[in-house]
Design a protein around this motif. Sequence first.
Motif, PDB file in Angstrom:
ATOM      1  N   GLN A 196      -8.432   3.166   3.993  1.00 23.30           N
ATOM      2  CA  GLN A 196      -7.265   3.374   3.140  1.00 23.30           C
ATOM      3  C   GLN A 196      -7.599   3.264   1.654  1.00 23.30           C
ATOM      4  O   GLN A 196      -6.713   3.414   0.818  1.00 23.30           O
ATOM      5  N   HIS A 212      -1.498   4.705   2.204  1.00 21.44           N
ATOM      6  CA  HIS A 212      -1.000   4.493   3.564  1.00 21.44           C
ATOM      7  C   HIS A 212      -0.487   5.839   4.039  1.00 21.44           C
ATOM      8  O   HIS A 212       0.357   6.448   3.375  1.00 21.44           O
ATOM      9  N   VAL A 253      -0.181   3.828  -2.692  1.00 16.35           N
ATOM     10  CA  VAL A 253       0.703   2.675  -2.884  1.00 16.35           C
ATOM     11  C   VAL A 253       0.188   1.688  -3.931  1.00 16.35           C
ATOM     12  O   VAL A 253       0.952   0.865  -4.435  1.00 16.35           O
ATOM     13  N   PRO A 256       6.131   5.872  -4.874  1.00 16.01           N
ATOM     14  CA  PRO A 256       5.374   5.110  -3.875  1.00 16.01           C
ATOM     15  C   PRO A 256       4.341   4.147  -4.467  1.00 16.01           C
ATOM     16  O   PRO A 256       4.054   3.104  -3.890  1.00 16.01           O
ATOM     17  N   ASN A 272       1.798  -2.574   4.240  1.00 20.72           N
ATOM     18  CA  ASN A 272       2.221  -1.863   5.445  1.00 20.72           C
ATOM     19  C   ASN A 272       3.742  -1.888   5.588  1.00 20.72           C
ATOM     20  O   ASN A 272       4.367  -0.865   5.913  1.00 20.72           O
ATOM     21  N   TYR A 326       5.139   0.521   3.090  1.00 24.73           N
ATOM     22  CA  TYR A 326       4.953   1.909   3.535  1.00 24.73           C
ATOM     23  C   TYR A 326       6.003   2.291   4.571  1.00 24.73           C
ATOM     24  O   TYR A 326       6.598   3.373   4.495  1.00 24.73           O
TER      25      TYR A 326
END
Length: 220
Positions: free
Chosen positions: A40, A69, A74, A110, A161, A164
């Motif tokens: 990632q 992600h 992000v 984001p 996470n 996301y």
Amino acid sequence: MKFEKPIAANLESERDVEDKLLYPLLVGDTPSGLGINPSQVRGQKNLRSFVIGKGSDQKSYIPDYVVVHGSLPVMVAEGKKPGADILGAFREARLYASELNALHPSGLNPVTRVLATDGNRLVAGWHDQANPVLDLPFDEIDPYSTKMSELVNLFGAETLNRYYLSLLPHFKPVRYWKPVKLVGGLSKQKEQLPINSFATTITADFGHLFNPQLGRNDDT
């Protein structure tokens, strides 16, 4: 992968900070690192450049790392050589985050998180705030440090996470269609199609090839 903090004296250049501190910190297991999956983390070779700044400060810029992600960026992370302007590096990363956000629909940003370090100090904060929310001297980049715990809680893999997942509804279509609906629904399915004269001729002439019962005599 366990993050082992390098010896401060071994951080002599920008590359040292990037390779020995910043990247290992991003992918190192929590609580000593941020626990981000290496797949990632995108490095400079896989990132596009943006023109940031204004006037004489304008320049083409690519950060050291962007954390993604799915297909969404992000977080932006920047490393500088020891003694560099760390707040300037934080500002550059924020400007890059803003350019990335501008590629997405209005109101959807984001890339919310920004991190920068010069090896002596690490700062972290939000893309839309000038001042970092966390400022860690080198000695506090340690799993037993309160500030390090805050860094993991705000910028670690688990938090990223969850963030996301919270973005996904914004990318889903408002209305779903079944394939049947796309071709007109039940009325279209039941519609009587007109006779295809070409197909009828083909069937009459060559139907015996597919069904011998249609009859050509044995002498044929």
